[in-house]
Enzyme design. Structure first.
Site, PDB file in Angstrom:
ATOM      1  N   PHE A 240      39.839  40.107  30.759  1.00 13.23           N
ATOM      2  CA  PHE A 240      38.851  40.428  31.732  1.00 13.23           C
ATOM      3  C   PHE A 240      39.302  41.199  32.666  1.00 13.23           C
ATOM      4  O   PHE A 240      38.890  42.007  33.447  1.00 13.23           O
ATOM      5  CB  PHE A 240      38.196  39.243  32.252  1.00 13.23           C
ATOM      6  N   ALA A 241      40.695  41.052  33.125  1.00 17.84           N
ATOM      7  CA  ALA A 241      41.180  41.443  34.332  1.00 17.84           C
ATOM      8  C   ALA A 241      41.309  43.286  34.332  1.00 17.84           C
ATOM      9  O   ALA A 241      41.928  43.764  33.463  1.00 17.84           O
ATOM     10  CB  ALA A 241      42.608  41.265  34.665  1.00 17.84           C
TER      11      ALA A 241
ATOM     12  N   GLY B 145      24.880  59.295  37.781  1.00 14.79           N
ATOM     13  CA  GLY B 145      25.519  58.584  36.551  1.00 14.79           C
ATOM     14  C   GLY B 145      24.698  57.405  36.236  1.00 14.79           C
ATOM     15  O   GLY B 145      24.872  56.824  35.057  1.00 14.79           O
TER      16      GLY B 145
ATOM     17  N   TYR C 274      35.506  54.698  33.997  1.00 16.29           N
ATOM     18  CA  TYR C 274      35.572  53.175  33.612  1.00 16.29           C
ATOM     19  C   TYR C 274      35.182  52.824  32.100  1.00 16.29           C
ATOM     20  O   TYR C 274      35.926  52.375  31.769  1.00 16.29           O
ATOM     21  CB  TYR C 274      34.303  52.398  34.569  1.00 16.29           C
TER      22      TYR C 274
ATOM     23  N   ASP D  62      45.846  35.792  36.951  1.00 20.53           N
ATOM     24  CA  ASP D  62      44.760  36.721  37.812  1.00 20.53           C
ATOM     25  C   ASP D  62      45.729  37.254  39.111  1.00 20.53           C
ATOM     26  O   ASP D  62      46.562  36.212  39.358  1.00 20.53           O
ATOM     27  CB  ASP D  62      43.625  35.728  38.065  1.00 20.53           C
TER      28      ASP D  62
ATOM     29  N   ASP E  64      50.316  39.887  38.061  1.00 20.26           N
ATOM     30  CA  ASP E  64      49.683  41.349  38.004  1.00 20.26           C
ATOM     31  C   ASP E  64      50.126  41.530  36.498  1.00 20.26           C
ATOM     32  O   ASP E  64      51.355  41.686  36.098  1.00 20.26           O
ATOM     33  CB  ASP E  64      50.129  42.248  39.143  1.00 20.26           C
TER      34      ASP E  64
ATOM     35  N   GLY F  33      39.482  38.258  42.186  1.00 22.44           N
ATOM     36  CA  GLY F  33      39.025  36.927  41.550  1.00 22.44           C
ATOM     37  C   GLY F  33      39.215  35.874  42.779  1.00 22.44           C
ATOM     38  O   GLY F  33      39.587  36.184  43.813  1.00 22.44           O
TER      39      GLY F  33
END
Ligand code: UDP
Length: 341
Positions: free
Chosen positions: A77-78, A286, A145, A35, A55, A40
């Site tokens: 998840f990152a 949206g 996204y 992470d 990263d 986080g």
């Protein structure tokens, strides 16, 4: 699947990631959290897990990570994960989210990692007109996204076809709640999600909650969402790892029940016993009027059955965490930076 696994969790210090780490640790797996701590919290990672700060944009960091461990599975998840931000800055999503995932998938396949689970989203379905939303609902992402997550789903499709890496794409509806024992919770900066904002008002940290539109075609004019407890999401991630021995899969994860924004606020009043002031604001661009999941497929295939399906319990757990941690994890990146200066 080996009984004991070494699992890489990218974004394991974030909201859903940290709850999955807790679930994996509880079941005796070895967990490595990777992470960059941009969003986080170091304090959300338990001592039992190995923590590597890094990263996904850095091939050098990934070379070190994959050189140090041999992973049986990856939970990814990152990512940047705000619909609104993605409408203002699509590049952060269509470039950063996708390139980071490409880097990770490349290292995963080069190192013959057999299983990969992607944190995906209901935003893949945009504004569907039929409810509930199942896995056959047409994909038409509602934002950069959602599009970035769909692109990653396609990358994983080809990583399976070409390299045999099995993957699960889990499309969450509205992740909410907190760990039932109160040691993990939701702490975003800035906070944009409804339940933590409403609880901020209950806690006296914000003067009121603004309802984004009360003229939708719903029972009380406010948007309907399917809120799913974060520990139930974590349970689904751990279950799906076993299923990946046989095939890749995609599942929609929700409770199959919708609540309006007003119902959420009313339930929060009942749970907290506090006054929660409301203002009516404009619609948020949206926002679909209604989003409700059908999770029949994951229930049938994995025997997944949410343990905390009712909204009151979800809000109760979130409130518990909030009261124990009024300032969240207190490891806000800016605060860390200030501490380092
Ligand atoms: N919402 C709201 N006020 C807020 C934040 C959210 O009325 O300050 C509404 C939002 O329009 C949506 C629902 O609450 O209908 C859930 O929003 P959230 O951002 O938590 O999740 P999303 O549905 O966007 O994933």
């Amino acid at each position: 699947m080996p009984h004991h696994q070494t699992v890489l969790v990218t974004g394991g210090a974030g909201f859903v990631g940290s709850h999955c780490v807790a679930e994996l640790v509880e079941r005796g797996h070895s967990v490595v959290v990777f992470d960059n701590l941009q969003q986080g919290h170091r304090a959300a990672v338990p001592d039992e897990a190995e923590f590597v700060e890094g990263d996904l944009a850095s091939p050098a960091a990934l070379t070190r990570l994959f050189g140090a461990f041999k992973f049986d599975a990856i939970l990814h998840f990152a990512s940047n994960s705000l619909v609104g931000e993605s409408m203002r800055d699509p590049h952060l999503y269509l470039h950063d989210n996708v390139v980071n995932a490409l880097n990770l998938v490349q290292f995963a396949t080069d190192n013959k990692v057999p299983r990969f689970v992607l944190s995906s989203t209901a935003n893949l379905f945009g504004m569907p007109d039929r409810m509930p939303i199942d896995e056959d609902t047409e994909i038409d992402p509602g934002s950069p996204y959602g599009e970035s997550k769909f692109m990653i789903e396609r990358i994983l499709h080809w990583a399976d076809k070409v390299h045999g890496m099995r993957s699960a794409c889990l499309r969450y509806f509205n992740a909410a709640g907190a760990h039932p024992d109160g040691h993990l919770g939701e702490d975003h900066d800035p906070e944009t999600h409804l339940i933590p904002l409403v609880l901020d008002v209950a806690a006296g940290k914000r003067p009121h909650i603004e309802i984004f539109g009360d003229d939708y075609p719903t029972v009380d004019g406010t948007c309907v969402r399917d809120y799913i407890h974060v520990s139930d999401l974590a349970d689904a991630h751990v279950r799906v790892l076993s299923a990946l021995d046989h095939r890749s899969c995609r599942y929609n994860l929700g409770n199959g029940r919708g609540y309006t924004v007003r119902q959420v606020i009313e339930t929060a009043r009942a749970v907290t016993g506090r006054d929660i002031q409301v203002r009516i604001g404009a619609r948020r661009p949206g926002d679909p009027p209604v989003l409700i999941a059908s999770s029949e497929r994951v229930r049938a295939d994995l025997g997944w059955n949410p343990r905390f399906p009712d909204l009151e319990t979800i809000i109760h757990h979130a409130w518990d965490w909030r009261r124990r941690n009024p300032d969240g994890y207190q490891t806000h990146p800016v605060r860390q930076l200030m501490a380092a200066v």
